[in-house]
Design a protein around this motif. Structure first.
Motif, PDB file in Angstrom:
ATOM      1  N   LYS A 178      -4.920  -6.475   2.786  1.00 48.44           N
ATOM      2  CA  LYS A 178      -4.017  -5.336   2.622  1.00 48.44           C
ATOM      3  C   LYS A 178      -4.757  -4.058   2.241  1.00 48.44           C
ATOM      4  CE  LYS A 178       0.741  -6.608   1.561  1.00 48.44           C
ATOM      5  NZ  LYS A 178       1.801  -6.506   0.535  1.00 48.44           N
ATOM      6  N   ALA A 179      -5.821  -4.209   1.450  1.00 48.05           N
ATOM      7  CA  ALA A 179      -6.555  -3.037   0.974  1.00 48.05           C
ATOM      8  C   ALA A 179      -7.173  -2.243   2.118  1.00 48.05           C
ATOM      9  CB  ALA A 179      -7.638  -3.467  -0.013  1.00 48.05           C
ATOM     10  N   GLU A 180      -7.356  -2.890   3.276  1.00 44.75           N
ATOM     11  CA  GLU A 180      -7.953  -2.214   4.433  1.00 44.75           C
ATOM     12  C   GLU A 180      -6.917  -1.452   5.262  1.00 44.75           C
ATOM     13  OE1 GLU A 180     -10.161  -4.962   6.834  1.00 44.75           O
ATOM     14  OE2 GLU A 180     -10.891  -6.083   5.102  1.00 44.75           O
ATOM     15  N   MET A 181      -5.652  -1.602   4.920  1.00 42.01           N
ATOM     16  CA  MET A 181      -4.595  -1.071   5.763  1.00 42.01           C
ATOM     17  C   MET A 181      -4.064   0.258   5.234  1.00 42.01           C
ATOM     18  SD  MET A 181      -2.628  -4.654   6.525  1.00 42.01           S
ATOM     19  CE  MET A 181      -1.709  -4.024   7.924  1.00 42.01           C
ATOM     20  N   LYS A 182      -3.561   1.072   6.146  1.00 42.75           N
ATOM     21  CA  LYS A 182      -3.041   2.390   5.791  1.00 42.75           C
ATOM     22  C   LYS A 182      -1.585   2.293   5.349  1.00 42.75           C
ATOM     23  CE  LYS A 182      -6.109   4.924   8.930  1.00 42.75           C
ATOM     24  NZ  LYS A 182      -6.193   5.867  10.087  1.00 42.75           N
ATOM     25  N   ASN A 183      -1.161   3.310   4.587  1.00 41.45           N
ATOM     26  CA  ASN A 183       0.208   3.314   4.070  1.00 41.45           C
ATOM     27  C   ASN A 183       1.257   3.341   5.167  1.00 41.45           C
ATOM     28  OD1 ASN A 183      -0.607   3.264   1.390  1.00 41.45           O
ATOM     29  ND2 ASN A 183      -0.669   5.489   1.205  1.00 41.45           N
ATOM     30  N   ASN A 184       0.929   3.999   6.301  1.00 40.43           N
ATOM     31  CA  ASN A 184       1.932   4.083   7.366  1.00 40.43           C
ATOM     32  C   ASN A 184       2.259   2.707   7.938  1.00 40.43           C
ATOM     33  OD1 ASN A 184      -0.584   3.864   8.585  1.00 40.43           O
ATOM     34  ND2 ASN A 184      -0.021   5.120  10.339  1.00 40.43           N
ATOM     35  N   VAL A 185       1.322   1.762   7.798  1.00 42.10           N
ATOM     36  CA  VAL A 185       1.581   0.384   8.209  1.00 42.10           C
ATOM     37  C   VAL A 185       2.240  -0.391   7.073  1.00 42.10           C
ATOM     38  CG1 VAL A 185       0.548  -1.779   8.991  1.00 42.10           C
ATOM     39  CG2 VAL A 185      -0.350   0.405   9.823  1.00 42.10           C
ATOM     40  N   LEU A 186       1.639  -0.346   5.896  1.00 41.76           N
ATOM     41  CA  LEU A 186       2.121  -1.138   4.762  1.00 41.76           C
ATOM     42  C   LEU A 186       3.547  -0.774   4.359  1.00 41.76           C
ATOM     43  CD1 LEU A 186      -1.030  -1.201   2.456  1.00 41.76           C
ATOM     44  CD2 LEU A 186      -0.088  -3.097   3.772  1.00 41.76           C
ATOM     45  N   ASN A 187       3.867   0.508   4.399  1.00 42.89           N
ATOM     46  CA  ASN A 187       5.153   0.954   3.867  1.00 42.89           C
ATOM     47  C   ASN A 187       6.283   0.990   4.886  1.00 42.89           C
ATOM     48  OD1 ASN A 187       3.829   1.337   1.444  1.00 42.89           O
ATOM     49  ND2 ASN A 187       3.552   3.539   1.726  1.00 42.89           N
ATOM     50  N   PHE A 188       5.943   0.837   6.171  1.00 47.05           N
ATOM     51  CA  PHE A 188       6.982   1.028   7.185  1.00 47.05           C
ATOM     52  C   PHE A 188       7.093  -0.112   8.204  1.00 47.05           C
ATOM     53  CE2 PHE A 188       6.135   5.275   5.598  1.00 47.05           C
ATOM     54  CZ  PHE A 188       7.407   5.767   5.398  1.00 47.05           C
ATOM     55  N   GLU A 189       5.982  -0.716   8.597  1.00 50.87           N
ATOM     56  CA  GLU A 189       6.069  -1.749   9.631  1.00 50.87           C
ATOM     57  C   GLU A 189       6.483  -3.087   9.009  1.00 50.87           C
ATOM     58  OE1 GLU A 189       3.570  -1.640  13.079  1.00 50.87           O
ATOM     59  OE2 GLU A 189       2.341  -0.047  12.197  1.00 50.87           O
TER      60      GLU A 189
END
Length: 294
Positions: free
Chosen positions: A206-217
């Motif tokens: 998860k730490a490698e992922m951007k907020n636009n993915v983590l918070n929306f997809e």
């Protein structure tokens, strides 16, 4: 307001979140969508002015971009493999590497009129199944998905792109549902190709992922437990031993860090001609295997 001034506001509000080139891209995509002016036309008319009514959707989109909502969800659509797809919070945003997977599937099929039965497991927005159906007219394509909301989007996308894909709501992890094919065909029905881009991101990544993915997809389509990251691949491989025709092909999008483990897994299920392919970014992201059981 002069449109150039709105562009400056976009940069003032977003440059700390995105790179300047990306902010420009957002701005011109949105002005093209909401005002109908291409980038070149705007460049030639630096004093072009729009009304308050025309400003509103631009500033609404700006507010969402500040929260890092993906522009595909803001617009409600995206492009994939030359086709247009509806997109919302119930479906993953299709990636370029998934386009490469689709291209690989299509390129491996000989130009022939022999019918093919193809199953896309975890179809989501339907982008894989629909793109294959559009490019392989001799194929009967099916899409399996656990989410009813995602299947609504996939069904609309199939209609919008003029293809016939049969969508099925079912959980591939529930083996009691594996006889779904017999409910709409016959008990001897098997597939020639099974393709899947299942959840494969470990929570530790998860730490490698951007907020636009983590918070929306949708997390349901993204994540697997750290202690069993290959659960979907193992289950699909087992399913394929029963429902993939002899000499049939199995295609996966995979976690780039687990390629060796994937090869071992498929060898354990006696698949042959296992091949891993890098995507355009140089990551081991695709895998193909063949069933050749005696």
């Amino acid at each position: 307001m002069i449109l150039k001034e709105i562009r400056n506001i976009f940069h003032k509000e977003l440059d700390d979140i995105y790179c300047k080139e990306e902010v420009d891209s957002f701005f011109y995509i949105l002005t093209g969508e909401y005002i109908g002016m291409p980038r070149l036309a705007l460049s030639l008319q630096p004093q072009f002015t729009i009304t308050k009514e025309e400003e509103q959707p631009l500033f609404e989109a700006l507010a969402k971009l500040k929260l890092e909502e993906p522009i595909q969800y803001i617009l409600g659509k995206t492009e994939f493999y030359g086709l247009s797809f509806r997109s919302n919070e119930h479906t993953l945003i299709p990636r370029p590497e998934t386009e490469e997977l689709v291209s690989w599937v299509i390129s491996q099929q000989r130009p022939t009129n022999i019918p093919l039965n193809i199953l896309d497991i975890g179809t989501g927005s339907g982008c894989i199944a629909i793109s294959i159906a559009k490019n392989l007219p001799n194929a009967k394509v099916f899409g399996l998905e656990v989410s009813a909301e995602a299947l609504k989007v996939a069904t609309e996308n199939a209609i919008m792109n003029g293809v016939n894909v049969q969508f099925i709501q079912s959980d591939i992890l529930n083996r009691s549902n594996w006889n779904f094919s017999t409910t709409f065909l016959d008990e001897n029905f098997n597939f020639d190709i099974i393709v899947s881009n299942p959840p494969y991101v470990r929570y530790l990544e998860k730490a490698e992922m951007k907020n636009n993915v983590l918070n929306f997809e949708p997390g349901l389509a993204l994540f697997v437990e750290d202690d069993d990251p290959l659960i979907f691949y193992r289950t699909i491989a087992e399913f394929a031993t029963k429902y993939l025709n002899n000499e049939g092909q199995l295609f996966f999008e995979i976690n780039q860090y687990l390629g060796k483990e994937m090869v071992v897994l498929l060898e354990d299920f006696n698949f042959e001609h296992i091949e891993i392919k890098n995507d355009i970014f140089g990551n081991a992201r695709m895998l193909k295997a063949s069933k050749n059981f005696i």
